[in-house]
Scaffold this motif. Structure first.
Motif, mmCIF file in Angstrom:
data_model
loop_
_atom_site.group_PDB
_atom_site.id
_atom_site.type_symbol
_atom_site.label_atom_id
_atom_site.label_comp_id
_atom_site.label_asym_id
_atom_site.label_seq_id
_atom_site.Cartn_x
_atom_site.Cartn_y
_atom_site.Cartn_z
ATOM 1 N N ALA A 1 0.831 -1.202 0.000
ATOM 2 C CA ALA A 1 0.000 0.000 0.000
ATOM 3 C C ALA A 1 0.870 1.258 0.000
ATOM 4 O O ALA A 1 0.547 2.244 -0.661
ATOM 5 C CB ALA A 1 -0.927 -0.007 1.226
ATOM 6 N N GLU A 2 1.977 1.204 0.741
ATOM 7 C CA GLU A 2 2.871 2.364 0.782
ATOM 8 C C GLU A 2 3.524 2.608 -0.572
ATOM 9 O O GLU A 2 3.639 3.748 -1.035
ATOM 10 C CB GLU A 2 3.938 2.148 1.850
ATOM 11 C CG GLU A 2 4.814 3.360 2.080
ATOM 12 C CD GLU A 2 5.746 3.173 3.253
ATOM 13 O OE1 GLU A 2 6.444 4.138 3.617
ATOM 14 O OE2 GLU A 2 5.787 2.053 3.823
ATOM 15 N N ARG A 3 3.933 1.527 -1.248
ATOM 16 C CA ARG A 3 4.539 1.679 -2.583
ATOM 17 C C ARG A 3 3.509 2.226 -3.572
ATOM 18 O O ARG A 3 3.842 3.080 -4.411
ATOM 19 C CB ARG A 3 5.085 0.329 -3.068
ATOM 20 C CG ARG A 3 6.352 -0.116 -2.366
ATOM 21 C CD ARG A 3 7.019 -1.244 -3.117
ATOM 22 N NE ARG A 3 6.153 -2.422 -3.208
ATOM 23 C CZ ARG A 3 6.144 -3.400 -2.323
ATOM 24 N NH1 ARG A 3 6.929 -3.349 -1.249
ATOM 25 N NH2 ARG A 3 5.323 -4.429 -2.464
ATOM 26 N N SER A 4 2.277 1.743 -3.489
ATOM 27 C CA SER A 4 1.226 2.232 -4.389
ATOM 28 C C SER A 4 0.963 3.715 -4.160
ATOM 29 O O SER A 4 0.761 4.476 -5.107
ATOM 30 C CB SER A 4 -0.067 1.448 -4.160
ATOM 31 O OG SER A 4 0.107 0.071 -4.435
ATOM 32 N N LEU A 5 0.999 4.125 -2.899
ATOM 33 C CA LEU A 5 0.779 5.531 -2.572
ATOM 34 C C LEU A 5 1.902 6.408 -3.112
ATOM 35 O O LEU A 5 1.668 7.489 -3.630
ATOM 36 C CB LEU A 5 0.667 5.687 -1.059
ATOM 37 C CG LEU A 5 0.224 7.049 -0.527
ATOM 38 C CD1 LEU A 5 -1.184 7.379 -1.015
ATOM 39 C CD2 LEU A 5 0.277 7.054 1.007
ATOM 40 N N GLN A 6 3.138 5.927 -2.995
ATOM 41 C CA GLN A 6 4.281 6.668 -3.502
ATOM 42 C C GLN A 6 4.232 6.777 -5.018
ATOM 43 O O GLN A 6 4.546 7.822 -5.592
ATOM 44 C CB GLN A 6 5.587 5.995 -3.058
ATOM 45 C CG GLN A 6 5.849 6.111 -1.560
ATOM 46 C CD GLN A 6 7.064 5.312 -1.133
ATOM 47 O OE1 GLN A 6 7.589 4.493 -1.891
ATOM 48 N NE2 GLN A 6 7.501 5.512 0.098
ATOM 49 N N THR A 7 3.819 5.693 -5.675
ATOM 50 C CA THR A 7 3.709 5.716 -7.138
ATOM 51 C C THR A 7 2.636 6.684 -7.587
ATOM 52 O O THR A 7 2.816 7.442 -8.556
ATOM 53 C CB THR A 7 3.382 4.301 -7.653
ATOM 54 O OG1 THR A 7 4.403 3.393 -7.245
ATOM 55 C CG2 THR A 7 3.301 4.304 -9.180
#
Length: 216
Positions: free
Chosen positions: A207-213
């Motif tokens: 979820a954190e990677r998706s948010l950063q992307t």
């Protein structure tokens, strides 16, 4: 030394059941009150801001173990007879509400101010503005931290044994005392915790990677 058989494993699973139940109650109850805390923290009313800031400071600044003691023994001092289950549920709900309230407060404040201004320009009243515009974005932003706190809450349930509540860790201690195999028993207990928490940690990282992307 006694062997670890079906009965011992079943007892551990019974402890796991109460660990999950306590986590669920604490997280849902804490989520409901935490949302109220987050909204109060971001309100324009200074009294609400300061009151909830003090509430958060108390629960974030004291150990969960102490909070369990205060709720369990403090309620008894005022003449109320509360069993371990109810006392632990109340303590975990209060604890979770303070942390989730602060996490979600950060998510609300991270939503661009232009979103609020646009909602006001459209004539949306406060409830619609918060429900339809602010919260969906804020909760998405706060999702990784929320999952991280859920993992900590699961592991924190082991402290409930201090007031006589039999969850997974306490069940492991009981089985260890009966079988005299502490390394084996707590290896099983640790593996159960890992199998629950590891997928949640992966979900939080994803979820954190998706948010950063999405923010690029």
């Amino acid at each position: 030394m006694a062997s670890i058989g079906f009965n011992e494993l079943y007892f551990l699973l019974q402890g796991l059941k109460w660990t999950l139940a306590l986590t669920l109650i604490g997280f849902i109850g804490g989520g409901v009150f935490g949302l109220m805390v987050a909204l109060a923290r971001t309100a324009e009313n200074r009294v609400l801001q300061r009151a909830t800031a003090g509430y958060i400071a108390v629960f974030q600044g004291t150990p969960l173990l102490m909070q369990l003691f205060v709720v369990y023994y403090g309620v008894a001092l005022v003449g109320l007879d509360v069993d371990a289950w109810l006392a632990v549920a109340i303590a975990f709900t209060l604890h979770a509400s303070a942390f989730l309230g602060e996490i979600w407060r950060g998510g609300i404040q991270a939503v661009p101010k232009g979103q609020t201004e646009a909602a006001k320009a459209l004539g949306l009243h406060y409830v619609s503005r918060v429900r339809d515009v602010i919260l969906p974005q804020a909760l998405k932003i706060a999702l990784p931290a929320t999952i991280g706190f859920l993992v900590q809450l699961i592991k924190g349930t082991s402290l409930a044994a201090i007031v006589g509540f039999v969850e997974l860790s306490r069940a492991g201690q009981i089985v260890s005392n009966q079988t005299f195999r502490p390394l084996t028993v707590f290896a099983i207990v640790g593996l159960i915790y890992f199998l629950i928490c590891w997928p949640l940690s992966l979900w939080g990282a994803r979820a954190e990677r998706s948010l950063q992307t999405a923010s690029r």
